[in-house]
Design a protein around this motif. Structure first.
Motif, PDB file in Angstrom:
ATOM      1  N   GLU A 190       5.964  -8.185  10.261  1.00 39.47           N
ATOM      2  CA  GLU A 190       4.795  -8.842   9.681  1.00 39.47           C
ATOM      3  C   GLU A 190       3.671  -8.949  10.704  1.00 39.47           C
ATOM      4  OE1 GLU A 190       1.918 -10.752   7.593  1.00 39.47           O
ATOM      5  OE2 GLU A 190       3.638  -9.570   6.894  1.00 39.47           O
ATOM      6  N   ALA A 191       4.002  -9.196  11.978  1.00 40.95           N
ATOM      7  CA  ALA A 191       2.961  -9.280  13.014  1.00 40.95           C
ATOM      8  C   ALA A 191       2.243  -7.943  13.159  1.00 40.95           C
ATOM      9  CB  ALA A 191       3.588  -9.701  14.342  1.00 40.95           C
ATOM     10  N   PHE A 192       2.997  -6.849  13.091  1.00 41.09           N
ATOM     11  CA  PHE A 192       2.393  -5.512  13.161  1.00 41.09           C
ATOM     12  C   PHE A 192       1.494  -5.262  11.945  1.00 41.09           C
ATOM     13  CE2 PHE A 192       2.964  -1.058  11.681  1.00 41.09           C
ATOM     14  CZ  PHE A 192       2.165  -0.445  12.631  1.00 41.09           C
ATOM     15  N   ALA A 193       2.009  -5.577  10.743  1.00 41.40           N
ATOM     16  CA  ALA A 193       1.227  -5.353   9.526  1.00 41.40           C
ATOM     17  C   ALA A 193      -0.023  -6.230   9.494  1.00 41.40           C
ATOM     18  CB  ALA A 193       2.101  -5.627   8.290  1.00 41.40           C
ATOM     19  N   SER A 214      -1.221   4.911  -1.162  1.00 38.92           N
ATOM     20  CA  SER A 214      -0.037   4.057  -1.298  1.00 38.92           C
ATOM     21  C   SER A 214       0.698   3.913   0.035  1.00 38.92           C
ATOM     22  CB  SER A 214       0.909   4.649  -2.349  1.00 38.92           C
ATOM     23  OG  SER A 214       1.318   5.956  -1.985  1.00 38.92           O
ATOM     24  N   THR A 215       0.740   4.993   0.839  1.00 38.06           N
ATOM     25  CA  THR A 215       1.389   4.913   2.150  1.00 38.06           C
ATOM     26  C   THR A 215       0.647   3.936   3.063  1.00 38.06           C
ATOM     27  OG1 THR A 215       2.237   7.165   2.001  1.00 38.06           O
ATOM     28  CG2 THR A 215       2.020   6.222   4.210  1.00 38.06           C
ATOM     29  N   LEU A 216      -0.683   4.046   3.092  1.00 42.73           N
ATOM     30  CA  LEU A 216      -1.478   3.133   3.911  1.00 42.73           C
ATOM     31  C   LEU A 216      -1.280   1.694   3.463  1.00 42.73           C
ATOM     32  CD1 LEU A 216      -3.607   2.573   6.065  1.00 42.73           C
ATOM     33  CD2 LEU A 216      -5.369   3.068   4.358  1.00 42.73           C
ATOM     34  N   HIS A 217      -1.213   1.478   2.147  1.00 43.91           N
ATOM     35  CA  HIS A 217      -1.029   0.118   1.626  1.00 43.91           C
ATOM     36  C   HIS A 217       0.321  -0.442   2.051  1.00 43.91           C
ATOM     37  CE1 HIS A 217      -0.748  -3.150  -1.398  1.00 43.91           C
ATOM     38  NE2 HIS A 217      -2.048  -3.166  -1.266  1.00 43.91           N
ATOM     39  N   ARG A 218       1.365   0.399   2.047  1.00 45.27           N
ATOM     40  CA  ARG A 218       2.692  -0.086   2.470  1.00 45.27           C
ATOM     41  C   ARG A 218       2.701  -0.442   3.954  1.00 45.27           C
ATOM     42  NH1 ARG A 218       4.511   4.177  -0.837  1.00 45.27           N
ATOM     43  NH2 ARG A 218       4.922   5.498   0.986  1.00 45.27           N
ATOM     44  N   TYR A 219       1.991   0.327   4.767  1.00 44.68           N
ATOM     45  CA  TYR A 219       1.910  -0.012   6.191  1.00 44.68           C
ATOM     46  C   TYR A 219       1.240  -1.371   6.387  1.00 44.68           C
ATOM     47  CZ  TYR A 219       3.009   4.903   7.254  1.00 44.68           C
ATOM     48  OH  TYR A 219       3.608   6.127   7.356  1.00 44.68           O
ATOM     49  N   CYS A 220       0.164  -1.613   5.638  1.00 43.70           N
ATOM     50  CA  CYS A 220      -0.615  -2.838   5.831  1.00 43.70           C
ATOM     51  C   CYS A 220       0.035  -4.079   5.229  1.00 43.70           C
ATOM     52  CB  CYS A 220      -2.023  -2.655   5.253  1.00 43.70           C
ATOM     53  SG  CYS A 220      -3.063  -1.488   6.165  1.00 43.70           S
ATOM     54  N   ASN A 221       0.920  -3.902   4.233  1.00 47.34           N
ATOM     55  CA  ASN A 221       1.569  -5.093   3.676  1.00 47.34           C
ATOM     56  C   ASN A 221       2.963  -5.320   4.257  1.00 47.34           C
ATOM     57  OD1 ASN A 221       3.378  -3.402   2.307  1.00 47.34           O
ATOM     58  ND2 ASN A 221       2.286  -3.512   0.358  1.00 47.34           N
ATOM     59  N   GLY A 222       3.373  -4.447   5.213  1.00 48.89           N
ATOM     60  CA  GLY A 222       4.623  -4.672   5.920  1.00 48.89           C
ATOM     61  C   GLY A 222       5.863  -4.155   5.228  1.00 48.89           C
ATOM     62  N   SER A 223       5.713  -3.452   4.109  1.00 47.05           N
ATOM     63  CA  SER A 223       6.892  -2.928   3.429  1.00 47.05           C
ATOM     64  C   SER A 223       7.382  -1.627   4.042  1.00 47.05           C
ATOM     65  CB  SER A 223       6.592  -2.709   1.938  1.00 47.05           C
ATOM     66  OG  SER A 223       5.536  -1.773   1.763  1.00 47.05           O
TER      67      SER A 223
END
Length: 441
Positions: A11-14, A40-49
């Motif tokens: 979560e700290a990274f995201a 969708s890939t960028l969104h998953r990186y930013c929301n921590g999934s």
């Protein structure tokens, strides 16, 4: 490490990714297009999934969002911790899946077994012979002479035992595209070393985590080691903790401040050279064409402890292995039309100097540094030459309590190589074209 701590690292990274994205004012769609990845890939990186398996796309995102040098270092540190947490979760899941036994067949007294066997054969006589308990009726063999029935059941029992053995010894996890796909980010680290505690020499071959090739280690009484691209142990021995180097060094041999900043010298004409490489494919591209960094080479070192104990990084040194006339090859740029790069904190090496040293640059703090498993450091080393073809490597001095040693750092078992571009023909690969165009002088 607890699941809560691992989730907190992810979560700290995201959270830092989201802060950079929000500050840029760009939408997910626009930012993803610039990074050449799906929305969708960028969104998953930013929301921590999800956590990227390589650091290169993370660094590109940060530079597009105009991250400061301090933010770049902090982002790399958080990615290392999040990627390690992801690796531990995958390890635990696969190991549990590999060793979890299936339900055991119920055992019944001998009398009931014989009774059930008699029913399945359509008879009630008490025959003293082996039986299979709870076998589906459709698979029960018809009555046959005693020796044939015994052989059939023995074969089935042997197959079942082999199945259990195969399940038990199957590895808990295998290779994957991690970071370690990270390292290169490419090849594994070749290391050797032991604490200088007088431990007898030993040899071992630990495997690097994730997709990285295995790292070999040779222990000796005087500490020495070699680290190449990827994340691998900086050395180990068979003598326990007193014989292991307590840190790892991950190396990226070609770091792009921007695509335009990276040039390669190649001993081939433009028609024989493929399109330019991105940072994540630069190692493979350089190997394929026998390319050598032109004028300047930026190397990233990720140093991390292997345990909770603090390791002090005392000093970083450069070694010149050979120096000759510049290569008479063609110069190929990996990008055109780039904006100004970020002035990243780094260490500078002037390869033309008679006795080159590693000096601070751009506000970089000098050694010593401290690292541990939860507190890694990232160092950028920029080596340059205007008059020579130079083969070189690095050595890192460390200490931990009463132990101390030196790790040798190179490019996957071979020296780094940087050559001056002295009046050589230059070629660019402009956007929208599919060929190299000679650069105007």
């Amino acid at each position: 490490m607890s699941e809560a701590s691992e989730a907190a690292e992810t979560e700290a990274f995201a959270r830092l990714l989201r802060e950079l994205k929000d500050r840029s004012g760009l939408s997910y769609g626009v930012l993803a297009k610039r990074l050449h990845m799906s929305t969708s890939t960028l969104h998953r990186y930013c929301n921590g999934s999800a956590v990227p398996v390589e650091y290169a796309p993370v660094e590109r995102l940060a530079r597009v969002c105009r991250a400061t040098p301090q933010e770049l270092v902090e982002l790399h540190r958080r990615w290392i911790l999040a990627d390690a947490a992801r690796g531990r979760r995958a390890e635990q899941t696969e190991v549990v899946g590999a060793v979890e036994p299936g339900p055991a067949a119920p055992h019944e007294p001998d009398g009931r077994e014989r009774e059930r066997a008699g029913e399945s054969e359509g008879r009630t006589d008490d025959v003293d012979e082996p039986v299979v308990v709870d076998t589906p009726r459709t698979l029960t063999p018809p009555a046959r002479p005693r020796h044939r029935r015994t052989a059939l059941i023995a074969s089935a029992a042997a197959a079942a035992v082999l199945g259990v053995v195969a399940l038990t010894v199957h590895p808990g996890f295998g290779g994957g595209d991690t970071t370690a796909d990270r390292q290169e980010v490419g090849a594994g680290a070749t290391t050797s070393g032991a604490a200088d505690t007088g431990t007898p020499s030993a040899t071992s071959s630990p495997s690097a985590k994730g997709h990285k090739p295995s790292a070999s280690a040779t222990a000796s009484a005087t500490e020495s080691g070699t680290a190449g691209p990827g994340k691998g142990p900086a050395g180990s021995s068979g003598g326990g903790d007193t014989g292991t180097v307590p840190l790892t060094v991950g190396t990226r041999p070609y770091v792009y401040d921007s695509p335009c900043s990276q040039h390669f010298l190649v001993d081939s004409e433009p028609a024989q050279v493929g399109p330019p490489a991105s940072e994540e494919t630069a190692t493979r591209w350089a190997a394929a064409y026998g390319a050598v960094s032109s004028d300047e080479q930026e190397v990233a070192l990720t140093v991390q402890g292997t345990g909770a104990q603090t390791v002090v990084l005392e000093a970083l040194h450069v070694r010149i292995l050979s120096k000759g006339a510049p290569l008479a090859w063609n110069d190929y740029s990996m990008g055109v039309g780039c904006g100004g790069g970020v002035d990243t904190k780094s260490f500078d090496v002037d390869l033309d100097n008679g006795s080159p040293t590693v000096t601070v640059k751009g506000g970089q703090r000098d050694f010593p540094y401290k690292v541990s498993e939860s507190d890694p450091e990232v160092f950028y080393v920029v080596a340059h030459t205007k008059a020579h073809d130079v083969r070189w490597d690095l050595t890192l001095d460390w200490s931990s309590g009463s132990r101390r040693g030196t790790v040798h750092i190179d490019n996957s078992g071979t020296p780094f190589r940087t050559s001056a571009d002295v009046g050589r023909p230059g070629y660019d690969y402009p956007l929208g074209t599919n060929e190299w165009i000679k650069r105007e002088s």
